[in-house]
Scaffold this motif. Structure first.
Motif, PDB file in Angstrom:
ATOM      1  N   THR A  33       0.912  -1.235  -0.050  1.00  9.47           N
ATOM      2  CA  THR A  33       0.004   0.060  -0.024  1.00  9.47           C
ATOM      3  C   THR A  33       0.861   1.138  -0.203  1.00  9.47           C
ATOM      4  O   THR A  33       0.593   2.239  -0.881  1.00  9.47           O
ATOM      5  CB  THR A  33      -0.952  -0.012   1.252  1.00  9.47           C
ATOM      6  N   GLU A  38       2.541   1.787  -3.251  1.00  7.77           N
ATOM      7  CA  GLU A  38       1.556   2.153  -4.354  1.00  7.77           C
ATOM      8  C   GLU A  38       1.714   3.682  -4.362  1.00  7.77           C
ATOM      9  O   GLU A  38       1.497   4.569  -5.364  1.00  7.77           O
ATOM     10  CB  GLU A  38       0.383   1.444  -4.427  1.00  7.77           C
ATOM     11  N   GLU A  39       1.539   4.038  -2.896  1.00 11.30           N
ATOM     12  CA  GLU A  39       1.215   5.702  -2.667  1.00 11.30           C
ATOM     13  C   GLU A  39       2.338   6.364  -3.137  1.00 11.30           C
ATOM     14  O   GLU A  39       2.423   7.492  -3.775  1.00 11.30           O
ATOM     15  CB  GLU A  39       0.942   5.840  -1.193  1.00 11.30           C
TER      16      GLU A  39
END
Length: 391
Positions: A15, A18-19
């Motif tokens: 996560t 991806e950020e």
């Protein structure tokens, strides 16, 4: 931008990756420094960080980066935060902009890097994120539960979520049969208590162990393993492995395990890491060899290339299935996002990014895979890139 909080470390996960990959900011600060642990001279960490901030400041683009200058000023205030610099792993990655900041401790020694660009420098994270190299190690005895994370180079302990039991007594508590178990603390043993069985009640002990392992498995999956998304390797005495596997629902539990007592006097973190490396060696070598062989086959068939300009253009148009990068290779330049045409430049120019990093970003955004391997085994170390096309 809110004030930076020391010790507010961000766990590296898919996560977070991806950020950083898809951050919309126009200007981003990326800092990577090798660090010393608390048992060593932590002043080196502060000095390395100050040096990196100075390098990043030199890359600011005048009035256009006025807001980033304020971000760097906030980062500089962390110099006096002793706790921050005494709780490090092998490296520290700092990703900051006017919109976000992440302090990520890495279980791998990285080369120093400091830069300001239109995207975050994520190539170092790609190597850490590679599932065939990363792992989590769960060390379990009746007296203790410990979790580590690492890769082929290093391994560090993980702070367990409060839902993870500390030992068998913590997990089962009042469910334990007073006639079956007596709990006492003994000086010199790891963990708060030692558990000893009375009479020959192996069946009851087996039931207790199943409940104990089921509790551990559920908490580790929900709060650690699911987020990390890497193989979980069990370290425990041999007879525990079959019981743990029978009750485990962890999708990342590895087929191979480490069969020893992790609480034994002669077992330390180095020994545990060595055992993991040995267990993973065949799988790791085979994966890299297959990747390099597949590239050779693809290039011979006209479905792959190690030419930087060709690979960049293919990446922009989403044609790269697998990209192989040399770990420590950097090439200055930029890519026209409309045509894929490469313009090379000097890395010491504040307006110039790392081409390999940019190519990796295009490949990842298009759903391709990026693999970072040591430069001495890369199929084309001169360019630092090798691509296998989709079609």
């Amino acid at each position: 931008m809110t004030d930076l909080m020391p010790n507010d470390f961000t766990p590296l996960s898919n996560t977070v990756f991806e950020e950083l990959l898809n951050a919309p900011e126009d200007r981003c600060i990326s800092i990577i420094i090798p660090t010393q642990r608390a048992t060593r001279d932590t002043d080196q960490n502060r000095i390395a960080f100050k040096t990196a901030l100075k390098s990043a400041r030199a890359e600011l683009n005048g009035e256009a980066d006025k807001n980033l200058s304020e971000v760097l000023e906030q980062l500089a205030k962390l110099d006096g935060e002793a706790d921050l610099w005494s709780h490090q792993h092998e490296s520290l990655a700092v990703y900051a902009s006017t919109e976000r900041v992440h302090f990520i401790r890495l279980p791998r020694t990285m080369n120093s890097f400091a830069g300001v660009a239109d995207s975050f420098h994520i190539k170092p994270l790609i190597r850490v994120m590679q599932a065939n190299d990363r792992f989590q190690l769960l060390a379990v005895t009746q007296k203790s539960v410990r979790l580590y994370e690492g890769d082929g180079l290093s391994m560090v302990p993980v702070s367990l979520h409060e839902a993870v039991p500390k030992d068998l007594v913590d997990a089962l508590g009042g469910e334990l049969d007073d006639f079956h178990l007596t709990v006492a603390s003994y000086k010199g043993l790891r963990g708060p208590a030692a558990v000893h069985g009375h009479h020959d009640k192996s069946e009851e002990m087996g039931i207790d162990l199943e409940r104990y392992f089921r509790t551990i498995d559920k908490a580790i999956w929900e709060h650690h393993s699911r987020v990390a998304g890497v193989p979980l390797i069990l370290a425990a005495v041999e007879k525990y492995h079959a019981i743990f596997r029978r009750v485990s629902k962890n999708q990342h539990l590895a087929d191979h395990g480490i069969k020893l007592n992790p609480d034994a006097a002669d077992i330390d973190e180095k020994r545990l890491h060595d055992e993991v490396r040995e267990a993973q060696r065949p799988q790791r070598h085979q994966a890299v060899e297959e990747l390099v062989d597949n590239f050779g086959t693809a290039r011979a068939a006209g479905q792959g290339s190690a030419n930087l300009a060709d690979v960049a253009k293919a990446a922009v148009f989403g044609k790269v299935n697998k990209l192989i990068l040399a770990a420590d290779k950097r090439v200055g330049g930029s890519i026209d996002t409309a045509t894929g045409i490469v313009t090379e430049g000097e890395l010491d120019d504040p307006a110039v990014d790392d081409l390999l990093d940019d190519i990796a970003e295009h490949v990842l955004r298009a759903g391709g895979n990026v693999h970072v391997i040591p430069q001495d085994i890369h199929p084309h170390p001169g360019s630092g890139v090798a691509a296998i096309y989709r079609y």
